[in-house]
Design an enzyme around this catalytic site. Sequence first.
Site, PDB file in Angstrom:
ATOM      1  NE  ARG A  65      -4.188  -0.778   1.943  1.00 39.16           N
ATOM      2  CZ  ARG A  65      -5.318  -0.594   1.250  1.00 39.16           C
ATOM      3  NH1 ARG A  65      -5.598   0.561   0.715  1.00 39.16           N
ATOM      4  NH2 ARG A  65      -6.174  -1.570   1.092  1.00 39.16           N
ATOM      5  CG  ASN A 107     -14.886  10.777  -1.138  1.00 42.74           C
ATOM      6  OD1 ASN A 107     -14.781  10.335  -2.289  1.00 42.74           O
ATOM      7  ND2 ASN A 107     -15.486  10.099  -0.164  1.00 42.74           N
ATOM      8  CG  HIS A 109     -19.916   8.426   1.276  1.00 43.59           C
ATOM      9  ND1 HIS A 109     -19.187   7.279   1.068  1.00 43.59           N
ATOM     10  CD2 HIS A 109     -20.925   8.084   2.117  1.00 43.59           C
ATOM     11  CE1 HIS A 109     -19.733   6.288   1.762  1.00 43.59           C
ATOM     12  NE2 HIS A 109     -20.778   6.751   2.400  1.00 43.59           N
ATOM     13  CB  THR A 141      -9.828  14.111   7.768  1.00 43.25           C
ATOM     14  OG1 THR A 141     -10.969  13.343   8.151  1.00 43.25           O
ATOM     15  CG2 THR A 141     -10.228  15.563   7.542  1.00 43.25           C
ATOM     16  CG  LEU A 144     -13.737   5.108   5.285  1.00 41.21           C
ATOM     17  CD1 LEU A 144     -12.958   5.304   4.004  1.00 41.21           C
ATOM     18  CD2 LEU A 144     -14.074   3.643   5.488  1.00 41.21           C
ATOM     19  CD  GLN A 173     -30.799  15.756  -6.506  1.00 42.70           C
ATOM     20  OE1 GLN A 173     -30.405  16.848  -6.132  1.00 42.70           O
ATOM     21  NE2 GLN A 173     -31.686  15.615  -7.492  1.00 42.70           N
ATOM     22  CD  GLU A 174     -23.286  10.231  -6.119  1.00 46.94           C
ATOM     23  OE1 GLU A 174     -22.109  10.235  -6.518  1.00 46.94           O
ATOM     24  OE2 GLU A 174     -23.895   9.183  -5.813  1.00 46.94           O
TER      25      GLU A 174
HETATM   26  C1  GAR Z   1     -20.749   7.447  -7.096  1.00 49.48           C
HETATM   27  O1  GAR Z   1     -22.065   7.112  -6.734  1.00 49.48           O
HETATM   28  C2  GAR Z   1     -19.964   7.842  -5.868  1.00 49.48           C
HETATM   29  O2  GAR Z   1     -20.709   8.557  -4.922  1.00 49.48           O
HETATM   30  C3  GAR Z   1     -19.536   6.512  -5.343  1.00 49.48           C
HETATM   31  O3  GAR Z   1     -19.204   5.764  -6.480  1.00 49.48           O
HETATM   32  C4  GAR Z   1     -19.994   6.209  -7.580  1.00 49.48           C
HETATM   33  C5  GAR Z   1     -19.081   6.514  -8.747  1.00 49.48           C
HETATM   34  O4  GAR Z   1     -19.825   6.748  -9.930  1.00 49.48           O
HETATM   35  N1  GAR Z   1     -18.440   6.628  -4.425  1.00 49.48           N
HETATM   36  C6  GAR Z   1     -18.247   5.804  -3.391  1.00 49.48           C
HETATM   37  O5  GAR Z   1     -18.969   4.862  -3.134  1.00 49.48           O
HETATM   38  C7  GAR Z   1     -17.025   6.129  -2.549  1.00 49.48           C
HETATM   39  N2  GAR Z   1     -16.875   5.168  -1.485  1.00 49.48           N
HETATM   40  P1  GAR Z   1     -19.151   7.485 -11.164  1.00 49.48           P
HETATM   41  O6  GAR Z   1     -17.860   6.733 -11.487  1.00 49.48           O
HETATM   42  O7  GAR Z   1     -20.153   7.347 -12.269  1.00 49.48           O
HETATM   43  O8  GAR Z   1     -18.898   8.911 -10.772  1.00 49.48           O
END
Ligand code: GAR
Length: 195
Positions: A65, A107, A109, A141, A144, A173-174
């Site tokens: 890692r 990030n 989430h 940060t 997690l 919404q993201e």
């Molecule tokens: C998104 O829904 C994001 O919020 C999630 O992965 C997807 C990526 O989609 N992230 C996580 O779960 C982080 N732990 P995308 O590649 O189409 O943007």
Amino acid sequence: TKRVAILISGGGSNMVKLVDSMVGDHPARPCLVLSNVAGAGGLARAQALGVPTEVVDHRDFKGDREGFEKTLISRIDGHAPDIIALAGFMRILTPLFIDHFAGRMLNIHPSLLPKYRGLNTHARAIEARDAEAGCTVHEVTAELDGGPILGQARVPVLPDDTPDSLAARVLEQEHRLYPAVLRRFAQGERGLLQL
Ligand code: GAR
């Protein structure tokens, strides 16, 4: 103008929305899309958008890692970003990496943090019979999915929802939330945005 590196592992739909948003009077521009998965669909999409891409495949490091993260850091630093945006980057990062980019990493989430850190957020929200779900953009940060929250957007959980149907509603919404928070962050605003 701030330089933004976007880290992905998959299809990169959030990455595309971020790149598309950084035009005109926007205070930032994309400088790199990096994936830890060689075949990630988002890489071709980034190339089509004219953004430089890099791959650092974690499997090449066979569980090392520290070696993976040191390589990630040097490849990212080669593009001199001011802001690192994790957008579906599915590797857990250690303090070695996080401390290097402290205060300039975001990030997204797919839950209303602090609820449902980690994986399978939509199945857990349905299982818990939550009335609403959503997404969160936060500063990264060492904890997690635990850094300061910069923005959230909410959706209803409907009676017939499956994890996939809920994920699709949240993803819409993201795509609104992340560009809005990135713009504010690039301008130095750190307040909470509620969409
Ligand atoms: C998104 O829904 C994001 O919020 C999630 O992965 C997807 C990526 O989609 N992230 C996580 O779960 C982080 N732990 P995308 O590649 O189409 O943007």
